[in-house]
Write a protein that holds these residues in place. Structure first.
Motif, PDB file in Angstrom:
ATOM      1  N   THR A  16      -2.337 -22.355 -15.698  1.00  0.00           N
ATOM      2  CA  THR A  16      -3.048 -23.591 -15.365  1.00  0.00           C
ATOM      3  C   THR A  16      -2.600 -24.712 -16.291  1.00  0.00           C
ATOM      4  O   THR A  16      -2.310 -25.828 -15.844  1.00  0.00           O
ATOM      5  CB  THR A  16      -4.572 -23.381 -15.461  1.00  0.00           C
ATOM      6  N   PHE A  19       1.031 -25.737 -15.369  1.00  0.00           N
ATOM      7  CA  PHE A  19       1.095 -26.487 -14.115  1.00  0.00           C
ATOM      8  C   PHE A  19       0.476 -27.881 -14.254  1.00  0.00           C
ATOM      9  O   PHE A  19       0.874 -28.806 -13.560  1.00  0.00           O
ATOM     10  CB  PHE A  19       0.417 -25.730 -12.978  1.00  0.00           C
ATOM     11  N   ALA A  20      -0.484 -28.029 -15.136  1.00  0.00           N
ATOM     12  CA  ALA A  20      -1.104 -29.342 -15.349  1.00  0.00           C
ATOM     13  C   ALA A  20      -0.160 -30.302 -16.077  1.00  0.00           C
ATOM     14  O   ALA A  20      -0.254 -31.506 -15.915  1.00  0.00           O
ATOM     15  CB  ALA A  20      -2.407 -29.207 -16.133  1.00  0.00           C
ATOM     16  N   TYR A  24       5.490 -28.336 -10.443  1.00  0.00           N
ATOM     17  CA  TYR A  24       5.532 -26.955  -9.955  1.00  0.00           C
ATOM     18  C   TYR A  24       6.924 -26.345 -10.108  1.00  0.00           C
ATOM     19  O   TYR A  24       7.070 -25.227 -10.575  1.00  0.00           O
ATOM     20  CB  TYR A  24       5.095 -26.921  -8.481  1.00  0.00           C
ATOM     21  N   TYR A  54       0.006 -19.530  -8.648  1.00  0.00           N
ATOM     22  CA  TYR A  54      -0.395 -20.926  -8.523  1.00  0.00           C
ATOM     23  C   TYR A  54      -1.596 -21.059  -7.595  1.00  0.00           C
ATOM     24  O   TYR A  54      -2.591 -21.697  -7.933  1.00  0.00           O
ATOM     25  CB  TYR A  54       0.797 -21.726  -7.984  1.00  0.00           C
ATOM     26  N   ILE A 100      -3.779 -30.965 -11.683  1.00  0.00           N
ATOM     27  CA  ILE A 100      -2.840 -30.175 -10.886  1.00  0.00           C
ATOM     28  C   ILE A 100      -2.886 -30.594  -9.423  1.00  0.00           C
ATOM     29  O   ILE A 100      -1.843 -30.770  -8.782  1.00  0.00           O
ATOM     30  CB  ILE A 100      -3.127 -28.660 -11.018  1.00  0.00           C
TER      31      ILE A 100
END
Length: 188
Positions: A16, A19-20, A24, A54, A100
């Motif tokens: 997390t 990805f933040a 991606y 994801y 995200i």
């Protein structure tokens, strides 16, 4: 050694965060494994692929939004302000999720993960929120899209503003003005 549940949660938490802070396409299983201090094969064991990992981030989060909407439906005096504040509370507990979602939905890449996120979670949730908004007296079929965008914009602004302005050098002051002036007065 960590239990399976703790290991899985640690992987999700580290993924997390990655990805933040990264698109991606720039996040790899190897980077997630390195961040979580686990073997890449362990990530494959738990999640099968990066896409599944994801999407699992959101699949574990979205029930919180669904529960919030169920609670709001029971409110005798539902207002736009109450809806926005409820979203803010959910985002506060999961502050990386709006980042995200924002990053993914604004990306030009049309990934399978993006399609899965939109079709499985975001579109059904939008329908539920629109239904909730339609129960507010002033909201009609003609303006509930406006109220939907207002709820999402106002509730996510505090969480994405720093991230967006730092990353894209975008002036978000107009939304700050809306947030400060509209929300306290919004009694829908």
């Amino acid at each position: 050694m960590l239990s399976e549940a703790k290991t899985r949660k640690k992987i999700l938490s580290n993924a997390t965060d990655l990805f933040a802070h990264n698109p991606y396409g720039k996040v790899t299983i190897r980077k997630i494994a390195q961040s979580a201090n686990v073997s890449p094969s362990l990530i494959i064991y738990y999640f099968i692929s990066k896409e599944n990992l994801y999407c699992q981030i959101f699949e574990e989060f979205f029930p919180e939004l669904e529960n919030m909407i169920k609670k709001l439906k029971k409110e005798p005096k539902l207002t736009l302000s109450l809806i926005v504040n409820s979203y803010i509370e959910v985002w506060r507990i999961n502050s990386l999720i709006p980042i995200i979602i924002h990053r993914e939905l604004l990306s030009l890449d049309n990934t399978e993960a993006k399609n899965r996120l939109a079709n499985k979670l975001l579109i059904p949730h939008k329908k539920k929120l629109m239904s909730l908004l339609s129960s507010i007296t002033e909201c009609s079929p003609y303006n509930e899209g406006y109220y939907y965008m207002l709820v999402i914009s106002l509730s996510t602004y505090p969480f994405i503003s720093d991230h967006i302005s730092n990353e894209q050098n975008t002036d978000m002051s107009f939304l700050q003005n809306v947030y400060e002036s509209v929300l306290p007065q919004a009694v829908c």
